[in-house]
Motif scaffolding. Structure first.
Motif, PDB file in Angstrom:
ATOM      1  N   ASP A  87       0.832  -1.198   0.000  1.00  0.00           N
ATOM      2  CA  ASP A  87       0.000   0.000   0.000  1.00  0.00           C
ATOM      3  C   ASP A  87       0.872   1.257   0.000  1.00  0.00           C
ATOM      4  N   MET A  88       1.976   1.206   0.731  1.00  0.00           N
ATOM      5  CA  MET A  88       2.908   2.344   0.778  1.00  0.00           C
ATOM      6  C   MET A  88       3.464   2.614  -0.627  1.00  0.00           C
ATOM      7  N   VAL A 147       5.339   6.049  10.307  1.00  0.00           N
ATOM      8  CA  VAL A 147       5.113   5.139  11.443  1.00  0.00           C
ATOM      9  C   VAL A 147       3.603   4.933  11.650  1.00  0.00           C
ATOM     10  N   TYR A 148       2.826   6.029  11.542  1.00  0.00           N
ATOM     11  CA  TYR A 148       1.367   5.885  11.646  1.00  0.00           C
ATOM     12  C   TYR A 148       0.838   4.983  10.547  1.00  0.00           C
ATOM     13  N   PHE A 149       1.324   5.193   9.325  1.00  0.00           N
ATOM     14  CA  PHE A 149       0.900   4.370   8.193  1.00  0.00           C
ATOM     15  C   PHE A 149       1.228   2.897   8.469  1.00  0.00           C
ATOM     16  N   LEU A 150       2.430   2.680   9.017  1.00  0.00           N
ATOM     17  CA  LEU A 150       2.854   1.319   9.361  1.00  0.00           C
ATOM     18  C   LEU A 150       1.908   0.706  10.395  1.00  0.00           C
ATOM     19  N   PHE A 151       1.608   1.468  11.442  1.00  0.00           N
ATOM     20  CA  PHE A 151       0.804   0.914  12.523  1.00  0.00           C
ATOM     21  C   PHE A 151      -0.657   0.696  12.135  1.00  0.00           C
ATOM     22  N   THR A 152      -1.161   1.492  11.170  1.00  0.00           N
ATOM     23  CA  THR A 152      -2.547   1.236  10.774  1.00  0.00           C
ATOM     24  C   THR A 152      -2.617   0.066   9.794  1.00  0.00           C
ATOM     25  N   HIS A 211      -5.124  16.364  13.963  1.00  0.00           N
ATOM     26  CA  HIS A 211      -5.003  17.794  13.666  1.00  0.00           C
ATOM     27  C   HIS A 211      -3.661  18.377  14.076  1.00  0.00           C
ATOM     28  N   SER A 212      -2.752  17.552  14.568  1.00  0.00           N
ATOM     29  CA  SER A 212      -1.479  18.103  15.034  1.00  0.00           C
ATOM     30  C   SER A 212      -0.478  18.324  13.900  1.00  0.00           C
ATOM     31  N   SER A 213      -0.789  17.860  12.689  1.00  0.00           N
ATOM     32  CA  SER A 213       0.136  18.047  11.553  1.00  0.00           C
ATOM     33  C   SER A 213       0.282  19.526  11.221  1.00  0.00           C
ATOM     34  N   LYS A 214       1.516  19.966  11.110  1.00  0.00           N
ATOM     35  CA  LYS A 214       1.793  21.371  10.780  1.00  0.00           C
ATOM     36  C   LYS A 214       1.844  21.593   9.269  1.00  0.00           C
ATOM     37  N   ALA A 215       1.870  20.506   8.515  1.00  0.00           N
ATOM     38  CA  ALA A 215       1.858  20.600   7.052  1.00  0.00           C
ATOM     39  C   ALA A 215       1.122  19.373   6.544  1.00  0.00           C
ATOM     40  N   LEU A 216       0.374  19.532   5.456  1.00  0.00           N
ATOM     41  CA  LEU A 216      -0.399  18.393   4.957  1.00  0.00           C
ATOM     42  C   LEU A 216       0.162  17.854   3.649  1.00  0.00           C
ATOM     43  N   ASP A 217       0.135  16.553   3.547  1.00  0.00           N
ATOM     44  CA  ASP A 217       0.358  15.861   2.283  1.00  0.00           C
ATOM     45  C   ASP A 217      -0.306  14.496   2.435  1.00  0.00           C
ATOM     46  N   TRP A 218      -0.183  13.619   1.435  1.00  0.00           N
ATOM     47  CA  TRP A 218      -0.993  12.399   1.486  1.00  0.00           C
ATOM     48  C   TRP A 218      -0.702  11.560   2.720  1.00  0.00           C
ATOM     49  N   ILE A 219       0.563  11.526   3.140  1.00  0.00           N
ATOM     50  CA  ILE A 219       0.891  10.662   4.276  1.00  0.00           C
ATOM     51  C   ILE A 219       0.459  11.289   5.602  1.00  0.00           C
ATOM     52  N   ALA A 220       0.323  12.625   5.638  1.00  0.00           N
ATOM     53  CA  ALA A 220      -0.163  13.288   6.852  1.00  0.00           C
ATOM     54  C   ALA A 220      -1.576  12.816   7.183  1.00  0.00           C
ATOM     55  N   GLY A 221      -2.322  12.426   6.151  1.00  0.00           N
ATOM     56  CA  GLY A 221      -3.686  11.952   6.366  1.00  0.00           C
ATOM     57  C   GLY A 221      -3.753  10.696   7.216  1.00  0.00           C
ATOM     58  N   SER A 222      -2.656   9.936   7.258  1.00  0.00           N
ATOM     59  CA  SER A 222      -2.705   8.685   8.022  1.00  0.00           C
ATOM     60  C   SER A 222      -2.389   8.908   9.492  1.00  0.00           C
ATOM     61  N   ARG A 223      -2.035  10.159   9.874  1.00  0.00           N
ATOM     62  CA  ARG A 223      -1.794  10.410  11.289  1.00  0.00           C
ATOM     63  C   ARG A 223      -3.141  10.493  12.022  1.00  0.00           C
ATOM     64  N   ALA A 224      -3.477   9.438  12.716  1.00  0.00           N
ATOM     65  CA  ALA A 224      -4.717   9.427  13.484  1.00  0.00           C
ATOM     66  C   ALA A 224      -4.547   8.420  14.605  1.00  0.00           C
ATOM     67  N   HIS A 225      -5.106   8.738  15.749  1.00  0.00           N
ATOM     68  CA  HIS A 225      -5.065   7.807  16.874  1.00  0.00           C
ATOM     69  C   HIS A 225      -5.895   6.567  16.520  1.00  0.00           C
ATOM     70  N   GLU A 256      -2.594  23.752  21.972  1.00  0.00           N
ATOM     71  CA  GLU A 256      -2.620  22.432  22.580  1.00  0.00           C
ATOM     72  C   GLU A 256      -1.300  21.731  22.283  1.00  0.00           C
ATOM     73  N   PRO A 257      -0.427  21.626  23.301  1.00  0.00           N
ATOM     74  CA  PRO A 257       0.864  20.991  23.037  1.00  0.00           C
ATOM     75  C   PRO A 257       0.715  19.467  22.958  1.00  0.00           C
ATOM     76  N   ILE A 258       0.918  18.920  21.762  1.00  0.00           N
ATOM     77  CA  ILE A 258       0.826  17.470  21.560  1.00  0.00           C
ATOM     78  C   ILE A 258       2.253  16.911  21.568  1.00  0.00           C
ATOM     79  N   PRO A 259       2.497  15.801  22.256  1.00  0.00           N
ATOM     80  CA  PRO A 259       3.846  15.216  22.236  1.00  0.00           C
ATOM     81  C   PRO A 259       4.302  14.926  20.801  1.00  0.00           C
ATOM     82  N   ALA A 260       5.621  14.924  20.595  1.00  0.00           N
ATOM     83  CA  ALA A 260       6.135  14.821  19.231  1.00  0.00           C
ATOM     84  C   ALA A 260       6.146  13.385  18.695  1.00  0.00           C
ATOM     85  N   GLY A 261       6.365  12.396  19.549  1.00  0.00           N
ATOM     86  CA  GLY A 261       6.578  11.043  19.045  1.00  0.00           C
ATOM     87  C   GLY A 261       5.322  10.196  18.973  1.00  0.00           C
ATOM     88  N   PHE A 262       5.432   9.041  18.327  1.00  0.00           N
ATOM     89  CA  PHE A 262       4.292   8.152  18.133  1.00  0.00           C
ATOM     90  C   PHE A 262       3.709   7.657  19.456  1.00  0.00           C
TER      91      PHE A 262
END
Ligand SMILES: [Zn+2]
Ligand SMILES: [Zn+2]
Length: 343
Positions: free
Chosen positions: A96-97, A129-134, A206-220, A324-330
């Motif tokens: 998929d990647m 890493v988010y893409f990997l984990f989902t 919503h913590s992404s500071k820039a969007l692109d296709w892979i940013a979309g996979s950042r979700a809890h 809202e300070p969100i931690p940086a790592g996964f």
């Protein structure tokens, strides 16, 4: 890294490949693909090392290609008889990647909305890493979502409604499925924003500071499960499994595309179908657009419910969360919603 992962899959297919995908692999083609990725990694690595000031990316790429070759490359034989059973499913992530990168990265490089934003922007690895984990827990997600869904279809499904739906042309059924799903997604997504308990989970997306296709996979993971799980419920009343599967494929592509750094548009279609600029406004940190544009497919659903924000031709200046300070790592982000707020 994809080639390296693929060669490791060839060495440990029982543990690393998905049982549900194994029967569908044309192995000759897969081996050609692995070889092609190794060759591409070396060519692109050399080009990158020449052209970029920082050599790290190019050298890392070549190193992984070399390691993949040393491990036997595309010709590693599969020596064991594979049986059904628990597996990690690394193959699904790799495929998929590769597919998503081939579809979306070229259009982002050729026609970006933000030309200064590179493919390897800050935090790109976090989103991988988010893409990997989902993708790894394909079994778990299908167990948590699809299995109860299939069970529920037999309980919730209304035979007369299903029969009436099945008599419609396929395209009409498909359109109605997108409509029902998007109405549900609108409600769930809005709840994720306004209910503080749920927002803790959705804030990660919503913590992404820039969007692109892979940013979309950042979700809890909880965010993912809530949206995907609940969205299926209203669909199960009337739609066949075939239509639901087609919709799941469609939403994956459309939702990913909405996050792309891709400028071009078809103006007359914009009022009817969501283009990247619409969802980018959903992700801005600018106050005028906070809690706007919740729909995933049809912008007029937001118009209908008074949450539509779509200024002519402009893209947001800033993204992410201001206060809202969100931690940086996964892992920090994974545990973030569960931490007590203190005073
Ligand atoms: Zn949102
Ligand atoms: Zn988004």
């Amino acid at each position: 890294m994809l080639a390296f992962g693929a060669v490791v899959c060839l060495h440990f297919p029982q543990v690393l490949s998905s049982p549900e995908l194994r029967p569908h692999y044309p192995m000759a083609l897969i081996r050609v693909l692995i070889q092609a990725v190794i060759v591409a990694a070396i060519i692109l690595g050399v080009m990158s090392a020449f052209l970029r000031r920082k050599k790290l990316l190019g050298l890392t790429g070549m190193l992984f290609a070399l390691a993949a070759t040393l491990l036997g490359g595309a010709s590693v034989p599969i020596n064991e008889t594979l049986h059904d059973g628990p597996a990690i499913g690394l193959d699904w992530f790799l495929l998929d990647m590769l597919l998503m990168t081939l579809i979306f990265s070229p259009i982002e490089v050729l026609w970006p909305a933000y030309p200064k934003q590179g493919v390897f922007r800050p935090e790109w690895l976090l989103d991988v890493v988010y893409f990997l984990f989902t993708h790894l827990p394909i079994r778990i997600t299908s167990f948590l979502i699809l299995l109860p869904a299939v069970q529920l279809t037999s309980v919730l499904g209304n035979a007369r409604l299903q029969a009436a739906m099945a008599s419609l042309p396929w395209l009409v059924q498909f359109f109605l499925a997108i409509l029902v799903a998007d109405l549900a997604e609108y409600a769930i997504h809005r709840a994720l924003h306004v209910w503080p308990l749920l927002w803790r989970f959705h804030a990660i997306h919503h913590s992404s500071k820039a969007l692109d296709w892979i940013a979309g996979s950042r979700a809890h993971l909880v965010d993912d499960l809530i949206i995907r799980g609940l969205m299926l419920i209203p669909m199960m009343f009337a739609f066949s499994q075939n239509i639901i599967t087609a919709y799941l494929l469609f939403v994956t592509i459309h939702a990913t595309w909405e996050h792309t750094n891709f400028g071009p548009t078809i103006e007359w279609l914009e009022p009817y179908l969501i283009f990247p600029r619409f969802h980018h406004w959903h992700h801005t940190s600018q106050t005028e657009a906070i809690d706007k544009n919740f729909a995933i497919h049809f912008p007029w659903i937001d118009k209908l419910f008074g949450t539509y924000y779509y200024p002519d031709d402009t893209w947001p200046d800033t993204y992410g969360l201001h206060n809202e300070p969100i931690p940086a790592g996964f892992w920090g982000q994974t545990f973030y919603p569960f931490r007590s707020r203190g005073k």
